[in-house]
Motif scaffolding. Structure first.
Motif, PDB file in Angstrom:
ATOM      1  N   VAL A  28       2.488  -1.171  -8.613  1.00  0.00           N
ATOM      2  CA  VAL A  28       1.302   0.070  -8.413  1.00  0.00           C
ATOM      3  C   VAL A  28      -0.079  -0.239  -9.129  1.00  0.00           C
ATOM      4  CG1 VAL A  28       0.762   2.370  -8.873  1.00  0.00           C
ATOM      5  CG2 VAL A  28       3.054   1.842  -7.912  1.00  0.00           C
ATOM      6  N   LEU A  29       0.127  -0.796 -10.202  1.00  0.00           N
ATOM      7  CA  LEU A  29      -0.855  -0.758 -11.349  1.00  0.00           C
ATOM      8  C   LEU A  29      -1.813  -2.055 -10.526  1.00  0.00           C
ATOM      9  CD1 LEU A  29       0.739  -0.911 -14.843  1.00  0.00           C
ATOM     10  CD2 LEU A  29      -0.861   0.850 -13.801  1.00  0.00           C
ATOM     11  N   THR A  76       0.713  -1.249   0.090  1.00  0.00           N
ATOM     12  CA  THR A  76       0.046  -0.138   0.129  1.00  0.00           C
ATOM     13  C   THR A  76       0.906   1.365   0.042  1.00  0.00           C
ATOM     14  OG1 THR A  76      -1.678  -1.263   1.337  1.00  0.00           O
ATOM     15  CG2 THR A  76      -1.979   1.278   1.355  1.00  0.00           C
ATOM     16  N   MET A  77       1.862   1.234   0.721  1.00  0.00           N
ATOM     17  CA  MET A  77       2.926   2.320   0.715  1.00  0.00           C
ATOM     18  C   MET A  77       3.451   2.684  -0.308  1.00  0.00           C
ATOM     19  SD  MET A  77       3.704   2.030   4.910  1.00  0.00           S
ATOM     20  CE  MET A  77       4.484   3.534   5.109  1.00  0.00           C
ATOM     21  N   ILE A  78       4.021   1.430  -1.085  1.00  0.00           N
ATOM     22  CA  ILE A  78       4.700   1.556  -2.285  1.00  0.00           C
ATOM     23  C   ILE A  78       3.800   2.222  -3.368  1.00  0.00           C
ATOM     24  CG2 ILE A  78       5.789   0.086  -4.205  1.00  0.00           C
ATOM     25  CD1 ILE A  78       6.927  -1.855  -2.075  1.00  0.00           C
ATOM     26  N   ALA A  79       2.662   1.585  -3.292  1.00  0.00           N
ATOM     27  CA  ALA A  79       1.566   2.162  -4.475  1.00  0.00           C
ATOM     28  C   ALA A  79       1.313   3.549  -3.958  1.00  0.00           C
ATOM     29  CB  ALA A  79       0.520   1.386  -4.341  1.00  0.00           C
ATOM     30  N   GLY A  80       1.533   4.065  -2.921  1.00  0.00           N
ATOM     31  CA  GLY A  80       1.267   5.457  -2.320  1.00  0.00           C
ATOM     32  C   GLY A  80       2.647   6.272  -2.685  1.00  0.00           C
ATOM     33  N   ARG A  81       3.439   5.659  -3.485  1.00  0.00           N
ATOM     34  CA  ARG A  81       4.673   6.404  -3.872  1.00  0.00           C
ATOM     35  C   ARG A  81       5.643   6.687  -2.850  1.00  0.00           C
ATOM     36  NH1 ARG A  81       1.509   5.696  -7.554  1.00  0.00           N
ATOM     37  NH2 ARG A  81       1.507   6.747  -9.801  1.00  0.00           N
ATOM     38  N   LYS A  82       5.635   5.918  -1.827  1.00  0.00           N
ATOM     39  CA  LYS A  82       6.622   6.126  -0.670  1.00  0.00           C
ATOM     40  C   LYS A  82       7.980   5.449  -0.809  1.00  0.00           C
ATOM     41  CE  LYS A  82       2.997   7.272   2.499  1.00  0.00           C
ATOM     42  NZ  LYS A  82       2.615   7.137   4.209  1.00  0.00           N
ATOM     43  N   GLY A  83       8.940   6.058  -0.670  1.00  0.00           N
ATOM     44  CA  GLY A  83      10.235   5.309  -0.844  1.00  0.00           C
ATOM     45  C   GLY A  83      10.433   4.268   0.451  1.00  0.00           C
ATOM     46  N   THR A  84      11.745   3.513   0.354  1.00  0.00           N
ATOM     47  CA  THR A  84      11.952   2.683   1.155  1.00  0.00           C
ATOM     48  C   THR A  84      12.344   3.156   2.528  1.00  0.00           C
ATOM     49  OG1 THR A  84      12.977   1.164  -0.635  1.00  0.00           O
ATOM     50  CG2 THR A  84      13.805   1.007   1.606  1.00  0.00           C
ATOM     51  N   LYS A  85      12.948   4.374   2.439  1.00  0.00           N
ATOM     52  CA  LYS A  85      13.202   4.834   3.760  1.00  0.00           C
ATOM     53  C   LYS A  85      12.187   5.429   4.588  1.00  0.00           C
ATOM     54  CE  LYS A  85      18.043   6.863   2.812  1.00  0.00           C
ATOM     55  NZ  LYS A  85      18.890   8.060   2.493  1.00  0.00           N
ATOM     56  N   GLU A  86      11.323   6.125   3.895  1.00  0.00           N
ATOM     57  CA  GLU A  86       9.807   6.554   4.506  1.00  0.00           C
ATOM     58  C   GLU A  86       9.037   5.258   4.936  1.00  0.00           C
ATOM     59  OE1 GLU A  86       6.192   9.566   3.417  1.00  0.00           O
ATOM     60  OE2 GLU A  86       7.572   9.045   1.756  1.00  0.00           O
ATOM     61  N   ILE A  87       9.064   4.193   4.414  1.00  0.00           N
ATOM     62  CA  ILE A  87       8.205   2.985   4.717  1.00  0.00           C
ATOM     63  C   ILE A  87       9.091   2.545   5.833  1.00  0.00           C
ATOM     64  CG2 ILE A  87       7.543   0.680   3.818  1.00  0.00           C
ATOM     65  CD1 ILE A  87       7.363   1.661   1.019  1.00  0.00           C
TER      66      ILE A  87
END
Length: 223
Positions: free
Chosen positions: A210-211, A168-179
């Protein structure tokens, strides 16, 4: 049945508790060029004893024989001789019996009310390593299939709760550090989760993740 050559007659064991029924079936088979009845049995016990001495290519059996079950015979024959073809010849056409017979390994299911020519059609189908159902039986099975609810398969069901969070976080355009920061994980752990998610979903890149997440409603297209 794979070991039969084109010029070799397939050997058949008939199993039915009615002698007249066996005689009628035998008479039909005697008229066929590619098959020969080598023995008869009146119940599963007698059939198993005979098979222990000589293994036929095909067993043609009823499904109910007094206190004996033809389905149990199918199960035991399949366990002992996986390559043996088994034809159920029965007066019963219930979906449950047909389904169980096929599940246990029956190669064909014919009704005793079928036209005589149908027996040869079934036997020839078996000789080609195909499965055969009497038209009345196959119609019922098709109707049962059409009545069955359609269950949609969601690939996201293969993921753990944590993996769904990461996806969900990857699909929300969040990077590895943020996740890693938000989930209190190391970046190495997040990367491992991402790799496992890709493997389970059969996706090779972030765009694909993401898709897929959007397609299955995990996130909206605008996120």
């Amino acid at each position: 049945m794979n070991n039969l050559g084109n010029c070799t007659k397939a050997t058949i064991l008939l199993v039915d508790d009615h002698a007249l029924v066996r005689a009628g079936i035998r008479s039909l088979i005697d008229q066929l060029n590619d098959f020969v009845v080598i023995a008869e049995a009146s119940d599963p016990v007698e059939a198993l004893a005979w098979v222990a001495q000589r293994v036929p290519d095909i067993v043609v059996t009823d499904i109910t024989m007094g206190s004996h079950s033809g389905l149990d015979l199918v199960r035991r024959l399949r366990e002992q001789h996986p390559q043996m073809a088994i034809v159920i010849l029965s007066m019963h056409a219930s979906e449950e019996l047909v389904t169980e017979a096929l599940r246990l390994g029956a190669s064909a299911y014919l009704l005793k009310e079928a036209a005589p020519a149908e027996l040869e059609i079934a036997l020839q189908a078996i000789r080609r390593n195909e499965t055969y159902l009497s038209p009345a039986v196959s119609t019922k099975m098709i109707e049962r299939f059409l009545r069955a609810p359609v269950v949609a398969v969601n690939p996201l069901d293969a993921l753990t709760t944590r993996q769904l969070q990461v996806l969900t976080m990857i699909a929300g355009r969040k990077g590895t550090k943020e996740i890693a920061f938000e989930l209190d994980l190391s970046e190495k752990t997040v990367a491992a989760h991402r790799a496992q998610i890709m493997e389970r979903l059969g996706v090779r890149d972030i765009v694909g993740l993401v898709l897929l997440a959007v397609r299955h409603g995990l996130v909206s297209a605008g996120e």
